[in-house]
Design a protein around this motif. Structure first.
Motif, PDB file in Angstrom:
ATOM      1  N   ILE A  34     -53.973  47.758  -0.182  1.00  0.00           N
ATOM      2  CA  ILE A  34     -53.800  46.452   0.431  1.00  0.00           C
ATOM      3  C   ILE A  34     -55.146  45.899   0.860  1.00  0.00           C
ATOM      4  CG2 ILE A  34     -52.742  45.297   2.404  1.00  0.00           C
ATOM      5  CD1 ILE A  34     -50.885  46.276   0.118  1.00  0.00           C
ATOM      6  N   LYS A  36     -55.905  42.126   1.892  1.00  0.00           N
ATOM      7  CA  LYS A  36     -56.094  40.702   2.148  1.00  0.00           C
ATOM      8  C   LYS A  36     -56.672  40.407   3.535  1.00  0.00           C
ATOM      9  CE  LYS A  36     -52.893  37.940   2.420  1.00  0.00           C
ATOM     10  NZ  LYS A  36     -51.517  37.835   2.330  1.00  0.00           N
ATOM     11  N   ARG A  37     -55.784  40.166   4.495  1.00  0.00           N
ATOM     12  CA  ARG A  37     -56.308  39.905   5.820  1.00  0.00           C
ATOM     13  C   ARG A  37     -56.331  41.196   6.603  1.00  0.00           C
ATOM     14  NH1 ARG A  37     -52.793  36.908   4.440  1.00  0.00           N
ATOM     15  NH2 ARG A  37     -51.246  38.098   5.557  1.00  0.00           N
ATOM     16  N   LYS A 246     -41.557  49.867   4.045  1.00  0.00           N
ATOM     17  CA  LYS A 246     -40.922  49.668   5.342  1.00  0.00           C
ATOM     18  C   LYS A 246     -40.123  48.349   5.286  1.00  0.00           C
ATOM     19  CE  LYS A 246     -43.387  46.131   6.845  1.00  0.00           C
ATOM     20  NZ  LYS A 246     -42.753  44.897   7.213  1.00  0.00           N
ATOM     21  N   HIS A 276     -48.258  49.882   4.163  1.00  0.00           N
ATOM     22  CA  HIS A 276     -49.397  49.360   3.404  1.00  0.00           C
ATOM     23  C   HIS A 276     -50.621  49.084   4.271  1.00  0.00           C
ATOM     24  CE1 HIS A 276     -47.906  45.281   4.570  1.00  0.00           C
ATOM     25  NE2 HIS A 276     -49.176  44.992   4.516  1.00  0.00           N
ATOM     26  N   TYR A 277     -50.399  48.977   5.573  1.00  0.00           N
ATOM     27  CA  TYR A 277     -51.537  48.719   6.447  1.00  0.00           C
ATOM     28  C   TYR A 277     -52.567  49.840   6.396  1.00  0.00           C
ATOM     29  CZ  TYR A 277     -51.840  44.542   9.158  1.00  0.00           C
ATOM     30  OH  TYR A 277     -52.121  43.268   9.543  1.00  0.00           O
ATOM     31  N   LYS A 280     -55.545  49.294   4.208  1.00  0.00           N
ATOM     32  CA  LYS A 280     -56.546  48.252   4.474  1.00  0.00           C
ATOM     33  C   LYS A 280     -57.898  48.887   4.701  1.00  0.00           C
ATOM     34  CE  LYS A 280     -53.690  44.597   6.337  1.00  0.00           C
ATOM     35  NZ  LYS A 280     -54.079  43.556   5.377  1.00  0.00           N
ATOM     36  N   PHE A 312     -52.737  41.305  16.046  1.00  0.00           N
ATOM     37  CA  PHE A 312     -52.219  40.985  14.710  1.00  0.00           C
ATOM     38  C   PHE A 312     -52.038  39.469  14.658  1.00  0.00           C
ATOM     39  CE2 PHE A 312     -48.549  39.930  12.065  1.00  0.00           C
ATOM     40  CZ  PHE A 312     -48.825  40.611  10.893  1.00  0.00           C
ATOM     41  N   GLU A 314     -51.823  35.912  12.012  1.00  0.00           N
ATOM     42  CA  GLU A 314     -51.777  35.392  10.648  1.00  0.00           C
ATOM     43  C   GLU A 314     -52.031  33.899  10.706  1.00  0.00           C
ATOM     44  OE1 GLU A 314     -47.911  36.769   9.062  1.00  0.00           O
ATOM     45  OE2 GLU A 314     -49.113  38.280   8.033  1.00  0.00           O
ATOM     46  N   PHE A 316     -50.942  31.652   8.638  1.00  0.00           N
ATOM     47  CA  PHE A 316     -49.979  30.843   7.877  1.00  0.00           C
ATOM     48  C   PHE A 316     -48.596  30.990   8.513  1.00  0.00           C
ATOM     49  CE2 PHE A 316     -48.231  34.591   5.929  1.00  0.00           C
ATOM     50  CZ  PHE A 316     -49.317  35.451   5.797  1.00  0.00           C
ATOM     51  N   ARG A 321     -40.026  33.548   5.005  1.00  0.00           N
ATOM     52  CA  ARG A 321     -39.617  34.800   5.635  1.00  0.00           C
ATOM     53  C   ARG A 321     -38.760  34.581   6.878  1.00  0.00           C
ATOM     54  NH1 ARG A 321     -45.319  37.297   6.734  1.00  0.00           N
ATOM     55  NH2 ARG A 321     -45.604  35.153   7.412  1.00  0.00           N
ATOM     56  N   TYR A 324     -35.613  36.608   7.305  1.00  0.00           N
ATOM     57  CA  TYR A 324     -35.954  38.011   7.547  1.00  0.00           C
ATOM     58  C   TYR A 324     -36.390  38.217   9.002  1.00  0.00           C
ATOM     59  CZ  TYR A 324     -38.524  42.344   7.286  1.00  0.00           C
ATOM     60  OH  TYR A 324     -38.984  43.606   7.524  1.00  0.00           O
ATOM     61  N   PHE A 325     -37.264  37.311   9.459  1.00  0.00           N
ATOM     62  CA  PHE A 325     -37.719  37.442  10.844  1.00  0.00           C
ATOM     63  C   PHE A 325     -36.549  37.285  11.818  1.00  0.00           C
ATOM     64  CE2 PHE A 325     -42.220  35.952   9.586  1.00  0.00           C
ATOM     65  CZ  PHE A 325     -42.611  37.255   9.380  1.00  0.00           C
ATOM     66  N   ASP A 333     -40.758  44.435  12.546  1.00  0.00           N
ATOM     67  CA  ASP A 333     -41.392  44.282  11.238  1.00  0.00           C
ATOM     68  C   ASP A 333     -42.812  44.850  11.205  1.00  0.00           C
ATOM     69  OD1 ASP A 333     -41.428  43.232   8.546  1.00  0.00           O
ATOM     70  OD2 ASP A 333     -42.864  41.761   9.269  1.00  0.00           O
ATOM     71  N   VAL A 334     -43.568  44.627  12.245  1.00  0.00           N
ATOM     72  CA  VAL A 334     -44.967  45.099  12.178  1.00  0.00           C
ATOM     73  C   VAL A 334     -45.411  46.005  13.312  1.00  0.00           C
ATOM     74  CG1 VAL A 334     -45.883  43.207  10.765  1.00  0.00           C
ATOM     75  CG2 VAL A 334     -45.850  42.965  13.234  1.00  0.00           C
ATOM     76  N   HIS A 338     -47.001  49.190  11.306  1.00  0.00           N
ATOM     77  CA  HIS A 338     -48.426  48.926  11.080  1.00  0.00           C
ATOM     78  C   HIS A 338     -49.272  49.120  12.349  1.00  0.00           C
ATOM     79  CE1 HIS A 338     -46.938  47.335   7.456  1.00  0.00           C
ATOM     80  NE2 HIS A 338     -46.871  46.056   7.768  1.00  0.00           N
TER      81      HIS A 338
END
Ligand SMILES: NC(=O)C1=CN([C@@H]2O[C@H](COP(=O)(O)OP(=O)(O)OC[C@H]3O[C@@H](n4cnc5c(N)ncnc54)[C@H](OP(=O)(O)O)[C@@H]3O)[C@@H](O)[C@H]2O)C=CC1
Ligand SMILES: O=C1O[C@H](COP(=O)(O)O)[C@@H](O)[C@H](O)[C@H]1O
Length: 390
Positions: A34, A36-37, A246, A276-277, A280, A312, A314, A316, A321, A324-325, A333-334, A338
């Motif tokens: 992973i 990205k950010r 997850k 996936h964290y 990073k 954490f 983001e 955007f 999602r 899901y949220f 979720d995180v 993570h």
């Protein structure tokens, strides 16, 4: 199983990759899954920095954009114009020597966000670094109707030469896309998985076959897919493994239920749970920063660090999602995966070695020593919709 690749980099960043452990979490980590950010990690707030704290700000790795170079037209004229699986297989000189083994990677939920954004690019990165076996095939599987060519167009938009920009990146992309195919089916249909099995066999061409199923789907259909994959599309003469993203349940009880359900069809060592964290770069480098840096190592202690913040953020919005949220929630979720992993890597004692088990043992010790949070320790907010900047 002849699965090791002598070309795999063996530096600390790219640990040696015995490919029989293709799906091992540590392998996927070492391949920088992973990218990205990155989260901001701060030992103290910027304000506190003046008082001697250390502040590490976002250190995102920039992916070398492939867009200007992605030879979509070239690809279209080449591989995307080939219609049948077998035609393509022949075009890439798929070796029919039965002594060698193959690996078939099926990305279940291939039409989705995670597959596009992370899994296909990560698989391409493995290919780019010569870390996939000689004989591998990637299958996208989902309900959406798509042709192989459409899958390749979708995937080609998100591939990047992010590790290192090299001259032959476009050629590698084209070669990689030649190995990607698509099979449409339901997630609970044994019949559809039997059809997948038939197609996989055509590609495996009588070789010893190893099969990996990457579940890039909502958790409520994990068990259906595992049941169908194991009963109708597992390897008859090699290994079958499943990677599960997850969340692994909503709480301890549902997580145990999920594990029990998966174990009806799989042994524990066939199940690979991914966070996936941990792939990073900043997170991977945390251990190096902590344990190999002569300045930080002796100071990494409560004697010298007043306050640690894990942030954490983001830039955007919910981007599809929302449902899901609403159902699962950002905390589940995180935070419990993570962020808790980062906390554990950050605060654990030095492990005996960097083996996965030794690191896990130190993480467990740390987590056991943390005072459980009470509701009064927590401040919870609610996002409101906004038109700018997420
Ligand atoms: N997106 C991300 O960055 C991350 C996601 N994850 C986890 O990975 C998994 C997949 O995530 P993501 O790709 O974002 O999810 P998506 O919502 O994009 O779902 C993936 C695919 O699953 C199918 N699908 C979606 N909803 C349903 C449903 N209710 N019933 C049956 N099939 C459905 C769809 O394919 P089709 O309709 O074609 O069958 C869809 O393209 C989730 O468990 C998520 O929590 C983990 C880490 C990061
Ligand atoms: O697991 C998740 O992580 C992503 C953030 O990860 P990143 O690698 O994209 O930074 C988050 O956007 C997603 O909602 C969540 O499910």
């Amino acid at each position: 199983m002849a699965l090791s690749s002598p070309k795999c980099p063996s530096s600390s960043r790219f640990a040696p990759t015995p490919l029989h452990r293709l799906a091992s979490p540590s392998n996927l980590r070492s391949q920088n899954l992973i990218f990205k950010r990155l989260p901001s990690l701060s030992f103290e707030s910027p304000k506190d920095r003046r008082r001697g704290g250390v502040y590490m700000q976002e250190a995102a790795t920039k992916a070398a954009p492939a867009t200007e170079e992605t030879p979509l037209n070239k690809i279209k004229d080449g591989i995307l114009s080939k219609s049948s699986h077998l035609e393509v297989r022949d075009a890439v000189n798929f070796d029919t020597n039965t002594k060698e083994s193959t690996v078939s990677i099926t990305v279940v939920g291939a039409s989705g966000d995670l597959a596009k954004k992370k899994i296909f690019p990560a698989l391409f990165a493995l290919y780019y670094e010569d870390c996939l076996p000689t004989h591998f095939t990637i299958f996208g599987y989902a309900r959406t109707k798509m042709t192989d060519a459409e899958l390749r167009i979708m995937v080609s938009k998100t591939l990047t030469c992010r590790i290192d920009k090299r001259e032959n990146c476009n050629d590698k992309m084209e070669e990689f896309l030649q190995r990607c195919f698509y099979h449409s089916g339901q997630y609970d249909s044994e019949e559809n998985f039997m059809a997948l099995d038939k197609t996989l066999k055509e590609h495996e061409a009588g070789k010893q076959s190893n099969r990996l199923f990457y579940l890039s789907i909502p958790p409520n259909i994990f068990v259906n897919v595992v049941k169908c994959a194991c009963t109708s599309a597992s390897s008859a003469n090699g290994w079958t493994r499943v990677i599960v993203e997850k969340p692994f349940g909503r709480d301890s009880e549902s997580s145990a239920t999920l594990t029990r359900s998966l174990k009806q069809y799989l042994e524990e060592d066939q199940i690979f749970r991914i966070d996936h964290y941990l792939g990073k770069e900043l997170v991977e480098n945390l251990s190096v920063l902590r344990f190999s840096n002569l300045i930080f190592e002796p100071q990494w202690s409560r004697q010298y660090i007043r306050n640690v913040q894990l942030i954490f953020s983001e830039d955007f919005g919910t981007e599809g999602r929302g449902g899901y949220f609403d159902n699962y929630g950002i905390i589940r979720d995180v935070m419990q995966n993570h962020l808790l992993q980062i906390l554990a890597l950050f605060a654990m004692e030095t492990p005996v070695s960097l083996d996965a088990e030794d690191i896990r043992n130190e993480k467990v010790k740390l987590l056991r020593s943390i005072r459980p949070l009470q509701l009064e320790d927590v401040v919870i907010g609610q996002y409101k919709s906004h038109t700018k900047g997420g």
